[in-house]
Scaffold this active site. Structure first.
Site, PDB file in Angstrom:
ATOM      1  N   GLU A 250      -1.186  10.946   3.966  1.00 30.85           N
ATOM      2  CA  GLU A 250      -0.951  10.191   5.278  1.00 30.85           C
ATOM      3  C   GLU A 250      -0.122  11.233   6.031  1.00 30.85           C
ATOM      4  O   GLU A 250       0.949  11.814   5.770  1.00 30.85           O
ATOM      5  CB  GLU A 250       0.103   8.993   4.911  1.00 30.85           C
ATOM      6  N   CYS A 284       5.870   8.315  11.782  1.00 33.53           N
ATOM      7  CA  CYS A 284       4.397   8.523  11.918  1.00 33.53           C
ATOM      8  C   CYS A 284       3.632   7.564  12.438  1.00 33.53           C
ATOM      9  O   CYS A 284       2.838   7.827  13.376  1.00 33.53           O
ATOM     10  CB  CYS A 284       3.826   8.744  10.533  1.00 33.53           C
TER      11      CYS A 284
END
Length: 472
Positions: A250, A284
């Site tokens: 990720e 993120c």
């Protein structure tokens, strides 16, 4: 260095293990030393992997109900120490105790651990007729290596560790050198309710010792779960190739939001703010660039600026603070560089300059376009570029003109129209009239260079297993 600084230990095979040397971890709000973290070596990593390998046969053979109960016990244990861990996260990472800060993070840790306990991957019967019976099983992989970043240290460690434990794997975790203390302490607590060797943690300074790289190539580790930058994730993938490790990566987002002309600017200002400035933009899936239709551009800018002005920033240990500092000088310097470049290209509506120390005033800059560094690069900090558009087709094309594809959002009073646009955005998650609100029952992951695989929910749990099909 104060004599009172606590020295933390690694946890290997259920025991506290000191390293030959340590390194200081500082509070980004004050510069003061929070504690000393062990600077583990390759030999320490080998010991941790060996302990995890030794624990794997027994843990993988344990009943499914026992592993579910263990996840519940972990959630309860962390809940008992939530305030202690929240204070530690605030001191080493900078985020405030309040707002969407460290207490919120520890609440997320408990929620994800509890939800993970409720998941299961039972045998699937694919065929049962005169031609035969075909069963499909999900089997644990072995030792899982977890490499976590500094922005949500306790929560992301939970995202990595709990699914591994739930599916019968064992774990070696390595936190960021910027924020190792909360993970070291959390794993220590986890070991109070798990058998020795099921969850181990090592740490290092990443300069003299690079255990993350060693984990990616270690023959005893069967899977790497990594959250971090695209550049580092690519290196992990290359290093993992020789041993054919399973991977969940990720990575960067540079998420885009698209505001349609039918919005009420004042009604969406709060959602836009938190979408962009959650954790000082160091998330993120935070909104990193905002495309606003020309009909509402000025009104949206004004409403967002006015809302942002009201949010107090300060030392995270101050109960009144809602925003904290940038977490480390590396990130502070990047944000400073991108904002300084943007100052000469657009109009600074708010902020635009550092404050004291590692504090950076929340910054909103209009008049930018694709091609400007603050738009094209993921700033991962408290600076939001706003891009005016006339045609929604152009806005969609600009939003998709990125090598990243983690999240995106559409802001509109017409939910059906927003859903149509959402389906055309090239990203793993799209939110309507909000941004970045992930939840444990919904798979989360990126497309393009934002990653590989997903986390959360049953789909995320499956990624900690291999499939075995039995024909009879």
């Amino acid at each position: 260095m104060p004599e009172t600084a606590t020295t933390y230990s690694m946890v290997i095979d259920g025991k506290a293990v000191a390293a030959a040397s340590s390194f200081p971890v500082s509070n980004p709000a004050t510069g003061k030393i929070v504690g000393l973290a062990p600077n583990g070596t390759a030999a320490d990593l080998d010991k941790a992997v060996t302990a995890a390998e030794r624990a794997f046969p027994g843990w993988s053979a344990s009943p499914d109900s026992e592993r579910a109960a263990a996840c519940v016990a972990i959630a309860r244990k962390i809940g008992e120490h939530a305030e202690e861990l929240a204070a530690l996260v605030t001191q080493e990472q900078g985020k405030p105790l309040n707002g969407v800060g460290s207490r919120f993070e520890m609440g997320g840790v408990q929620a994800w651990a509890g939800y993970t306990a409720s998941l299961s991957l039972p045998m699937q019967l694919l065929q049962d007729n005169n031609e035969g019976r075909v069963e499909m099983y999900r089997k644990p992989l072995g030792v899982v290596g977890s490499i976590t970043p500094w922005n949500w240290p306790a929560l992301i460690a939970t995202w990595h560790i709990l699914p591994a434990v739930r599916t019968g794997n064992t774990v070696v975790a390595k936190p960021s050198p910027y924020t190792p203390l909360s993970t070291l302490r959390m794993v220590e607590l986890i070991n109070e309710v798990l058998p020795p060797g099921v969850v181990n943690v090592v740490s290092c300074d990443d300069a003299t010792n690079n255990l993350g790289g060693a984990m990616a190539s270690h023959p005893g580790i069967r899977k790497i779960v990594f959250t971090g930058s695209c550049a580092t994730g690519s290196k992990v993938m290359m290093s993992a190739a020789e041993t054919m490790k399973r991977l969940t990566l990720e990575m960067g987002g540079n998420d885009a939001g698209i505001v349609l002309p039918d919005v009420d600017p004042e009604a969406i200002a709060e959602g836009l703010f938190w979408g962009a400035f959650i954790n000082m933009g160091q998330t993120c899936a935070a909104m990193k660039r905002l495309y606003v239709h020309e009909d509402v551009h000025d009104a949206v800018c004004e409403a967002l600026v006015e809302y942002t002005r009201k949010i107090p920033m300060g030392d995270g240990m101050d109960e009144s603070s809602i925003l904290g500092p940038v977490a480390n000088k590396m990130q502070f310097d990047k944000v400073s560089r991108l904002v300084e470049d943007a100052r000469g290209r657009g109009r600074v509506l708010l902020g635009g300059a550092p404050a004291d120390g590692l504090f950076f005033n929340p910054t909103i800059i209009a008049g930018l376009t694709n091609g400007d560094a603050l738009v094209d690069e993921e700033q991962f900090g408290p600076a939001l570029p706003i891009i005016k558009y006339r045609d929604v087709e152009d806005a969609i094309a600009q939003a998709n003109a990125s090598e990243n594809g983690l999240g995106g959002s559409v802001w509109s009073a017409d939910i059906d129209r927003a859903r149509e646009i959402a389906r055309r955005m090239e990203c793993g998650s799209v939110w309507i009239n909000k941004h970045g609100m992930i939840q444990p029952n919904a798979p989360f992951g990126g497309v393009k260079k934002s990653g590989l695989g997903v986390e959360f929910g049953e789909e995320g749990l499956q990624q900690y297993t291999d499939i075995q099909v039995v024909f009879s």
